[in-house]
Design a protein around this motif. Structure first.
Motif, PDB file in Angstrom:
ATOM      1  N   LYS A 331     -26.265 -16.863  25.328  1.00  0.00           N
ATOM      2  CA  LYS A 331     -24.926 -17.362  25.635  1.00  0.00           C
ATOM      3  C   LYS A 331     -24.626 -17.368  27.126  1.00  0.00           C
ATOM      4  O   LYS A 331     -23.561 -17.846  27.544  1.00  0.00           O
ATOM      5  CB  LYS A 331     -23.878 -16.539  24.884  1.00  0.00           C
ATOM      6  N   ARG A 338     -26.015 -25.287  26.872  1.00  0.00           N
ATOM      7  CA  ARG A 338     -25.982 -24.723  25.516  1.00  0.00           C
ATOM      8  C   ARG A 338     -25.678 -25.804  24.492  1.00  0.00           C
ATOM      9  O   ARG A 338     -26.264 -25.850  23.417  1.00  0.00           O
ATOM     10  CB  ARG A 338     -24.914 -23.626  25.414  1.00  0.00           C
ATOM     11  N   ARG A 342     -28.191 -26.909  21.616  1.00  0.00           N
ATOM     12  CA  ARG A 342     -27.775 -26.653  20.238  1.00  0.00           C
ATOM     13  C   ARG A 342     -28.270 -27.768  19.322  1.00  0.00           C
ATOM     14  O   ARG A 342     -28.656 -27.522  18.175  1.00  0.00           O
ATOM     15  CB  ARG A 342     -26.255 -26.535  20.150  1.00  0.00           C
ATOM     16  N   GLN A 349     -27.061 -15.543  19.130  1.00  0.00           N
ATOM     17  CA  GLN A 349     -27.414 -14.536  20.131  1.00  0.00           C
ATOM     18  C   GLN A 349     -27.859 -13.271  19.413  1.00  0.00           C
ATOM     19  O   GLN A 349     -27.444 -13.008  18.291  1.00  0.00           O
ATOM     20  CB  GLN A 349     -26.217 -14.239  21.050  1.00  0.00           C
TER      21      GLN A 349
END
Length: 411
Positions: A331, A338, A342, A349
């Motif tokens: 994160k 991110r 994704r 995490q």
């Protein structure tokens, strides 16, 4: 001047994982200082690097007249690093590179008809070029060679144009280039373009152009097709080797593998990168050990007739799985990155993390790099006696026997 016997430092690739190498080097510098060794002499007369290890190697080579200070400068960079110093991590930058690249992979046959979309990689590493200018003062390299603070520097890259693995090297004297199956060596000035090429992780960062034999060729990460990572240091005259890896050499037995269904694109990419960055080194080390064992069975007369020579080698690699370490910090990736990852399967995490292997190469963020550096320092401290004995910085522990490995001169 550099110390004798001529010691080669080999730094492997691995993107953000290369912060581990700096932790190892900082711990080595402290041990050397505490031992009272001559700090005016460079302990590594030959420095060899690949991928992100090539960047670290070049930075150290340019500071070979005070390696301890060079390590500290390098440590400061990795201690304070952010992803946007390496690649465009803002929303616009990610859209222009990664989003277009993934779109081209999926429906490129449609959009190619009405727009010129030519994304070259998942991420745009334009900022890295600026970082290298500050981090690696290459004009000092020739001074280090002329003043005999360094014997030679080598970095490797893989040519997409010719299909060859190429080692670029600069040295004190003329060293005959070596040619092996699918790999060649070229002596000459090393530039920032060589470092960009060597660290261009396939698919993730764009290829870099380097002129070779009068032709502009496109090069990518030097870990690709690198079948003998140790070879360049030997060809440059190293008599013993310190190898700092960027991943575990062997997984612990009995490790539990959870069934998670069909692998995501991130899992496949992470597995492929681990193969590129880690496997060749492990195979090379194992090959040396097998040859060493074979030679130990030969009588003295037979040994005298072989074309083999012994090379002392010390391998320092992470004692923990860096995938698991990266999972704790996923994160920390910038939000646009991110979001992009994704879609490839990088999520969660800690224990809930997925795709951490891929993230471990891209996490150029302080919490992760600092954890890697701390791990490197701890791993050296855990092997303190072994390290001191290898370098001769103190009396070896009673009963400890230094491992000797060998390489064929043909390598």
């Amino acid at each position: 001047m550099y110390e004798t016997p001529l010691t080669g430092l080999i730094l492997t690739g691995g993107g953000a994982r290369a912060a581990y190498q700096v932790g190892v080097l900082r711990a080595l510098a402290r041990l050397r200082r505490d031992s009272g060794a001559d700090r005016a002499r460079n302990p590594f007369g030959v420095i060899v690097g690949t991928s992100a290890g090539a960047v670290n190697a070049a930075a150290l080579a340019c500071g070979a007249d005070d390696l301890e200070a060079a390590v500290e400068r390098l440590g400061q960079v990795w201690h304070d690093i952010h992803a946007d110093q390496v690649y465009r991590a803002d929303s616009l930058g990610v859209i222009r590179s990664g989003a277009q690249w993934l779109t081209m992979l999926s429906i490129g046959w449609v959009i190619a008809r009405w727009r010129r979309a030519r994304p070259r990689s998942l991420l745009d590493n334009g900022p890295l070029a600026d970082l290298l200018q500050r981090m690696v003062p290459l004009p000092r390299l020739r001074l280090m060679l002329r003043s005999r603070h360094l014997h030679g520097l080598a970095v490797s890259a893989s040519s997409y144009t010719s299909g060859l693995h190429v080692t670029f090297y600069d040295a004190v004297a003329r060293i005959e280039p070596w040619t092996r199956s699918q790999r060649i060596a070229v002596q000459g000035r090393i530039s920032h373009a060589h470092l960009l090429a060597s660290s261009a992780i396939p698919f993730v960062f764009p290829a870099a152009s380097i002129e070779l034999d009068g032709l502009a060729q496109w090069f990518g990460d030097g870990s690709m097709r690198q079948t003998a990572p140790i070879s360049p240091a030997v060809h440059l005259g190293a008599q013993r080797l310190l190898v700092i890896g960027a991943g575990r050499m062997h997984e612990p037995p009995g490790r539990h593998i959870a069934a998670t269904g069909y692998p995501s694109l991130a899992q496949i990419a992470g597995h492929a990168l681990s193969n590129i960055f880690l496997d060749a080194l492990a195979v090379d080390v194992e090959r040396m050990r097998r040859i060493n064992h074979t030679l130990s069975l030969l009588p003295e007369a037979a040994l005298a007739r072989t074309a083999l020579r012994p090379i002392d080698v010390l391998v320092i690699a992470p004692s923990q799985r860096l995938d698991d370490l990266a999972a704790e910090y996923q994160k920390e990736l910038p939000l646009p990155v991110r979001t992009l990852l994704r879609g490839m399967g990088v999520t969660g995490q800690g224990r809930d993390a997925r795709g951490a292997a891929l993230a471990s190469y891209l996490l150029f963020e302080q919490p992760y790099t600092r954890a890697l550096m701390a791990l490197g320092e701890a791993d050296v401290q855990a092997r303190r006696d072994e390290v001191m004995a290898f370098f001769g910085w103190g009396a070896p522990r009673q009963g400890w026997q230094r491992a000797t490995s060998v390489l064929q001169t043909a390598d």
